[in-house]
Write a protein that holds these residues in place. Structure first.
Motif, mmCIF file in Angstrom:
data_model
loop_
_atom_site.group_PDB
_atom_site.id
_atom_site.type_symbol
_atom_site.label_atom_id
_atom_site.label_comp_id
_atom_site.label_asym_id
_atom_site.label_seq_id
_atom_site.Cartn_x
_atom_site.Cartn_y
_atom_site.Cartn_z
ATOM 1 N N LEU A 1 43.695 42.481 38.430
ATOM 2 C CA LEU A 1 42.246 42.284 38.339
ATOM 3 C C LEU A 1 41.638 42.176 39.732
ATOM 4 C CD1 LEU A 1 39.778 41.833 36.500
ATOM 5 C CD2 LEU A 1 40.316 39.389 36.572
ATOM 6 N N ILE B 1 40.990 46.982 36.698
ATOM 7 C CA ILE B 1 40.340 45.994 35.840
ATOM 8 C C ILE B 1 40.786 46.171 34.390
ATOM 9 C CG2 ILE B 1 38.100 45.295 34.895
ATOM 10 C CD1 ILE B 1 36.998 45.850 37.795
ATOM 11 N N ALA C 1 44.387 44.979 33.820
ATOM 12 C CA ALA C 1 44.565 43.529 33.832
ATOM 13 C C ALA C 1 44.584 42.917 32.432
ATOM 14 C CB ALA C 1 43.468 42.873 34.672
ATOM 15 N N SER D 1 49.371 45.956 33.966
ATOM 16 C CA SER D 1 49.124 45.410 35.300
ATOM 17 C C SER D 1 50.271 45.745 36.246
ATOM 18 C CB SER D 1 48.955 43.892 35.235
ATOM 19 O OG SER D 1 47.807 43.556 34.504
#
Length: 163
Positions: free
Chosen positions: A20, A78, A81, A87
């Protein structure tokens, strides 16, 4: 009503927080690449290639394509995440891609100072060093986040599905 144990399974893990953060930074950099003052010589911004004269923070050569790729990479981070696996993939694969860009940029920069057809993006010495640092940093972040999870007794990819 949810209990504290219900919320534990939905907490963001370190690797998700890192994805993120990296995604948000890339998104911000992509936007700043179009902002006068933050990007110098903005009137010299080109769509692609080494002939763009625009410099983000007066240091990193950017083009419209370069900024658009930063924006897309930011959105990808983003979105990634939202899951641990995505991720880890974003940080690991993204880091690898930045290392490839570092090698490519170093070779193109050393062979072709005139910016011929092989050079599709602006690569100056500062960009090349940044790509090296980003690539290594993203891969290290993915590995360290996994190590921290395993140290806490969590094994990514082997989570038991809730009952």
């Amino acid at each position: 009503m949810t209990t504290s144990t219900d919320r534990v399974g939905t907490r963001r893990r370190p690797v998700q927080g890192l994805a993120l953060f990296v995604g948000a930074v890339f998104l911000l950099v992509g936007v700043l690449g179009f902002v006068p003052g933050v990007t110098t010589a903005l009137d010299g911004l080109r769509f692609a290639g080494p002939h763009s004269e625009a410099l983000l923070f007066g240091l990193f050569q950017v083009s419209v394509l370069h900024n658009a790729l930063h924006l897309l990479f930011g959105v990808a981070g983003i979105l990634a995440a939202s899951s641990r696996g995505a991720s880890r993939l974003f940080l690991g694969a993204g880091g690898f891609l930045y290392l490839v860009l570092w090698v490519y940029g170093s070779v193109v920069h050393s062979i072709d100072h005139e910016g011929g057809a092989a050079n599709f993006a602006p690569f100056n010495a500062a960009d090349n060093l940044l790509h090296l640092g980003l690539g290594a940093g993203m891969i290290i972040a993915a590995v360290l986040a996994t190590v921290f999870e395993r140290a806490r007794g969590r094994y990514p990819g082997r989570e038991q599905r809730g009952a």
